[in-house]
Scaffold this motif. Structure first.
Motif, PDB file in Angstrom:
ATOM      1  N   SER A 369       4.725  -3.567  -2.846  1.00 41.86           N
ATOM      2  CA  SER A 369       4.690  -2.317  -2.081  1.00 41.86           C
ATOM      3  C   SER A 369       3.585  -1.394  -2.611  1.00 41.86           C
ATOM      4  N   LEU A 370       3.290  -1.465  -3.907  1.00 43.71           N
ATOM      5  CA  LEU A 370       2.192  -0.650  -4.450  1.00 43.71           C
ATOM      6  C   LEU A 370       0.839  -1.161  -3.954  1.00 43.71           C
ATOM      7  N   ILE A 371       0.736  -2.477  -3.801  1.00 47.60           N
ATOM      8  CA  ILE A 371      -0.508  -3.041  -3.259  1.00 47.60           C
ATOM      9  C   ILE A 371      -0.663  -2.597  -1.806  1.00 47.60           C
ATOM     10  N   LYS A 372       0.443  -2.642  -1.061  1.00 49.41           N
ATOM     11  CA  LYS A 372       0.410  -2.216   0.348  1.00 49.41           C
ATOM     12  C   LYS A 372       0.003  -0.757   0.463  1.00 49.41           C
ATOM     13  N   LEU A 373       0.480   0.057  -0.472  1.00 50.67           N
ATOM     14  CA  LEU A 373       0.141   1.489  -0.444  1.00 50.67           C
ATOM     15  C   LEU A 373      -1.288   1.758  -0.920  1.00 50.67           C
ATOM     16  N   GLY A 374      -1.968   0.701  -1.379  1.00 53.49           N
ATOM     17  CA  GLY A 374      -3.340   0.868  -1.855  1.00 53.49           C
ATOM     18  C   GLY A 374      -3.428   1.566  -3.201  1.00 53.49           C
ATOM     19  N   LEU A 375      -2.359   1.536  -3.997  1.00 56.66           N
ATOM     20  CA  LEU A 375      -2.373   2.192  -5.306  1.00 56.66           C
ATOM     21  C   LEU A 375      -2.829   1.251  -6.422  1.00 56.66           C
TER      22      LEU A 375
END
Ligand code: ATP
Ligand code: MG
Length: 414
Positions: A369-375
């Motif tokens: 989910s952090l990858i999806k959020l671009g973080l």
């Protein structure tokens, strides 16, 4: 007495996502490349598209805008979109902006021809699929309709443009976000247009994982694009980024102030704008002295916390924040060997899981989910890194102790 504007009102620096800087430094090579591509397009010679990748705040968006302006000023048809990651929205933006690109061309004769070509595409695709199919909710069918229509649109527009020594330049920001279907379609269109000698170019920008995302979508993507990494500026460009706008606004930085600004900003474009703005505001003297840089540091940090870090931290879920904190701690324990801004050293995903007292499988959802959020992104298998430079330092220094953050080993958090 005349009303002199307060010194702050003349502040030329512009921190903020997508904010045009007072001086776009260090991008001469990219602008030259675009200039050459346009010249070649006019001579019916082909090129590859270009993909820019880099961390948050390095200036990808403002570079895309500058390149688009350059191509437009030389009679190329240009469209710019920001990928959203939703198939329908991405397709809608593509249809809308490509159609608009045609209407923005200076030649009314060419505009009319393009309008006819576009009208033709719309009617052909409807006839071809029939009304019942185009309104169908059956996704694969709908996707086929969209990709067929997009290819037809780009082909017709580009053919018409070529006759007029022009071409279609499609600028796509946050390209790593684009959903798989339109992304694959666009790459194959770029491929086919090249084979047919038609000047259609994707100029994309995104996070460091973008080249990998493209190759995963279509294995031949590697050959279709020139890949450029956008990173920190060198010292000379960084100094120019501070001094040129200050000078043209009547108040340069003193030599030692400038040297210090170059040091603290690490050549990172967002930092140049934040530190430049804060230092300018900290003093009325001319030139701006070294003491202003030291005094302004907390303001520059607050600007960065607000503009670059805080909102991103807020977007993460509680498990996501724990994951980020574990990454920050690992980064804090591993001193960076380079002059790169800290926090960017990749962390091993198994080490993160270990710190959180879980198995890698148990934390993989938080990671995804952090990858999806671009973080965060994965620079190599089994590793993750922050997409925002110095994010780890922010987390350790200022992450809100709101009870939601990872509370394992946080010793130096406010
Ligand atoms: N070449 C440059 N010279 C000076 N300042 C720059 C340059 N490029 C960008 N900036 C400044 O840096 C900041 C960030 O720029 P921009 O939003 O284009 O970065 P980005 O890479 O698109 O970031 P993100 O990944 O968050 O979208 C802005 O304040 C902009 O004015
Ligand atoms: Mg951007």
């Amino acid at each position: 007495m005349n009303d002199m504007p307060p010194i702050q009102a003349l502040n030329p620096f512009m921190p903020g996502a997508g904010m045009r800087p007072p001086e776009l430094v260090g991008r001469e090579k990219d602008l030259e490349t675009m200039d050459r591509m346009v010249a070649r397009t006019k001579l019916h010679m082909l090129d590859r598209g270009i993909i820019f990748s880099g961390l948050r705040g390095v200036g990808k968006t403002v570079l895309l805008i500058a390149l688009q302006e350059l191509a437009s000023s030389k009679d190329m048809a240009t469209a710019r979109i920001e990928a959203e990651g939703n198939t329908e929205t991405d397709y809608d933006a593509l249809f809308h902006e490509i159609t608009l690109a045609a209407t923005r061309l200076p030649s009314s004769w060419l505009r009319e021809n393009l309008a006819k070509a576009i009208a033709n595409v719309n009617s052909i695709s409807l006839d071809f699929f029939g009304a019942g199919v185009t309104v169908s909710t059956d996704k694969p069918e709908q996707a086929r309709t969209n990709s067929f229509k997009l290819e037809l649109l780009i082909e017709s527009v580009t053919k018409e443009l070529r006759k007029n020594n022009s071409g279609l330049y499609l600028f796509i920001d946050e390209l790593q976000e684009m959903s798989e279907e339109p992304l694959g379609t666009l790459i194959s269109i770029q491929h086919r247009m090249g084979q047919e000698g038609l000047p259609f170019y994707i100029i994309g920008a995104g996070l460091p994982n973008l080249p990998g995302t493209l190759s995963k979508s279509r294995s031949y993507a590697e050959r279709l694009f020139e890949y450029r990494r956008i990173g920190q500026l060198d010292d000379a460009d960084t100094a120019e980024g501070f001094q040129k706008p200050a000078q043209s606004n009547g108040r340069p930085f003193s030599d030692d102030a400038l040297k210090e600004l170059v040091r603290v900003s690490h050549g990172y474009p967002y930092f140049i704008q934040a530190y430049g703005k804060a230092a300018w505001n900290a003093s009325d003297s001319n030139p701006t002295p070294l003491s202003a840089v030291a005094e302004s540091e907390p303001y520059a940090r607050a600007e960065l916390d607000e503009g670059l870090y805080s909102s991103r931290w807020q977007r993460a879920s509680t498990p996501g924040r724990r994951y980020l904190t574990a990454m920050a701690e690992i980064g804090g324990d591993t001193p960076s060997s380079t002059s790169e801004i800290g926090g960017d050293t990749p962390s091993s995903t198994s080490e993160i899981a270990r710190r959180l007292g879980k198995t890698p499988g148990e934390v993989s959802m938080a990671r995804d989910s952090l990858i999806k959020l671009g973080l965060i992104y994965s620079p190599e298998h089994g590793k993750v890194a922050f997409t925002v430079p110095d994010m780890g330092e922010f987390i350790l220094r200022a992450a809100p102790s709101d009870g939601q953050a990872y509370d394992g080993r946080r010793s130096n958090v406010d």
